[in-house]
Design a protein around this motif. Structure first.
Motif, PDB file in Angstrom:
ATOM      1  N   GLU A  78      58.793  75.333  78.367  1.00  0.00           N
ATOM      2  CA  GLU A  78      59.260  76.206  79.445  1.00  0.00           C
ATOM      3  C   GLU A  78      59.786  75.383  80.613  1.00  0.00           C
ATOM      4  O   GLU A  78      60.856  75.688  81.172  1.00  0.00           O
ATOM      5  N   SER A  79      59.055  74.324  80.975  1.00  0.00           N
ATOM      6  CA  SER A  79      59.488  73.476  82.090  1.00  0.00           C
ATOM      7  C   SER A  79      60.809  72.788  81.767  1.00  0.00           C
ATOM      8  O   SER A  79      61.701  72.689  82.621  1.00  0.00           O
ATOM      9  N   LEU A  80      60.941  72.312  80.534  1.00  0.00           N
ATOM     10  CA  LEU A  80      62.189  71.647  80.132  1.00  0.00           C
ATOM     11  C   LEU A  80      63.354  72.625  80.182  1.00  0.00           C
ATOM     12  O   LEU A  80      64.450  72.286  80.660  1.00  0.00           O
ATOM     13  N   ARG A  81      63.141  73.847  79.725  1.00  0.00           N
ATOM     14  CA  ARG A  81      64.224  74.838  79.714  1.00  0.00           C
ATOM     15  C   ARG A  81      64.634  75.222  81.137  1.00  0.00           C
ATOM     16  O   ARG A  81      65.828  75.420  81.415  1.00  0.00           O
ATOM     17  N   ILE A  82      63.679  75.343  82.042  1.00  0.00           N
ATOM     18  CA  ILE A  82      64.018  75.654  83.440  1.00  0.00           C
ATOM     19  C   ILE A  82      64.849  74.519  84.030  1.00  0.00           C
ATOM     20  O   ILE A  82      65.866  74.755  84.704  1.00  0.00           O
ATOM     21  N   TRP A  83      64.430  73.274  83.784  1.00  0.00           N
ATOM     22  CA  TRP A  83      65.171  72.108  84.289  1.00  0.00           C
ATOM     23  C   TRP A  83      66.582  72.106  83.704  1.00  0.00           C
ATOM     24  O   TRP A  83      67.561  71.901  84.439  1.00  0.00           O
ATOM     25  N   LEU A  84      66.696  72.331  82.417  1.00  0.00           N
ATOM     26  CA  LEU A  84      68.003  72.322  81.768  1.00  0.00           C
ATOM     27  C   LEU A  84      68.925  73.391  82.334  1.00  0.00           C
ATOM     28  O   LEU A  84      70.111  73.144  82.585  1.00  0.00           O
ATOM     29  N   GLY A  85      68.394  74.583  82.534  1.00  0.00           N
ATOM     30  CA  GLY A  85      69.226  75.669  83.037  1.00  0.00           C
ATOM     31  C   GLY A  85      69.830  75.352  84.392  1.00  0.00           C
ATOM     32  O   GLY A  85      71.030  75.574  84.618  1.00  0.00           O
ATOM     33  N   LEU A  86      69.006  74.818  85.296  1.00  0.00           N
ATOM     34  CA  LEU A  86      69.509  74.485  86.625  1.00  0.00           C
ATOM     35  C   LEU A  86      70.453  73.297  86.569  1.00  0.00           C
ATOM     36  O   LEU A  86      71.517  73.298  87.209  1.00  0.00           O
ATOM     37  N   ALA A  87      70.096  72.267  85.800  1.00  0.00           N
ATOM     38  CA  ALA A  87      70.950  71.080  85.697  1.00  0.00           C
ATOM     39  C   ALA A  87      72.320  71.438  85.133  1.00  0.00           C
ATOM     40  O   ALA A  87      73.354  70.979  85.646  1.00  0.00           O
ATOM     41  N   MET A  88      72.368  72.256  84.105  1.00  0.00           N
ATOM     42  CA  MET A  88      73.642  72.617  83.496  1.00  0.00           C
ATOM     43  C   MET A  88      74.514  73.421  84.465  1.00  0.00           C
ATOM     44  O   MET A  88      75.731  73.230  84.521  1.00  0.00           O
TER      45      MET A  88
END
Length: 213
Positions: A78-88
């Motif tokens: 979940e933490s990785l997906r949140i980071w990815l969404g914002l970074a992208m």
């Protein structure tokens, strides 16, 4: 860097893993935007005043080995997906989505194995299927091959090491063929690369045996 050494900067590595805005800022220091005409000044790494920052940023990205979402030695999906969404989203806003996704692929190679020893861990396997990104997969593939580092062998050894690695990646691809097709294609591509390296080393060893080198 003036002494020829790369600085150990775990705090900056952790900073990029914790803060996607910081990661995107570093990417923007190093790489020109997708449409170079649309950006200038502080967001353009081609300006002379930022050449030093760009070099340092490149070294930082190249050495980055802390995957976002790492908690107690395992990656929290979940933490990785949140980071990815914002970074992208930020990368796209600043015209660096493609090159940023390559960097994301690189750091995914630093993910620790699952508790049962499986690598890449299930969360990374799932992320590859969700993103369906050739850039991420290309960055991951490059990082996997590069992390092998320098190898040593006898002059007549040939491509034994590479043949064994090709067999390993083929076996891993077969293991996950039913669930993670994007990963399977990536692993088979890596195996094919190692088969090519094996042939080159076999040719070199054969030339040595025949006294041609």
């Amino acid at each position: 860097s003036a002494l020829g050494y790369d600085a150990q900067v775990p705090s900056l590595h952790e900073g990029m893993a914790d803060n996607p805005e910081f990661f995107v800022d570093v990417v923007c220091m190093v790489f020109r935007p997708r449409d170079a005409e649309s950006s200038s000044g502080s967001d353009d790494p081609s300006s002379e005043q930022h050449e030093g920052q760009a070099r340092n940023g490149y070294r930082l990205l190249s050495s980055w080995n802390v995957i976002p979402g790492l908690v107690d030695g395992q990656v929290d999906g979940e933490s990785l997906r949140i980071w990815l969404g914002l970074a992208m989203r930020l990368l796209d806003d600043r015209g660096r989505l493609e090159v940023g996704m390559l960097q994301i692929g690189h750091v995914l190679a630093s993910a620790p194995p699952d508790p049962d020893g499986s690598w890449p861990p299930e969360v990374v396997r799932d992320i590859l299927e969700e993103l369906q990104s050739e850039k991420v997969e290309g960055g991951l593939s490059t990082a996997i091959i590069n992390r092998r580092g320098v190898t040593w062998r006898g002059l007549e050894e040939g491509g034994t090491q590479e043949t064994e690695l090709a067999a390993k990646y083929k076996a891993d691809a077969d293991r996950w063929a039913d669930e993670w097709p994007r990963l399977v294609a990536l692993l088979r591509s890596i195996a094919k690369s190692y088969e090519g390296f094996a042939r080159l080393n076999e040719d070199s060893a054969e030339r040595f045996r025949r006294g041609l080198d």
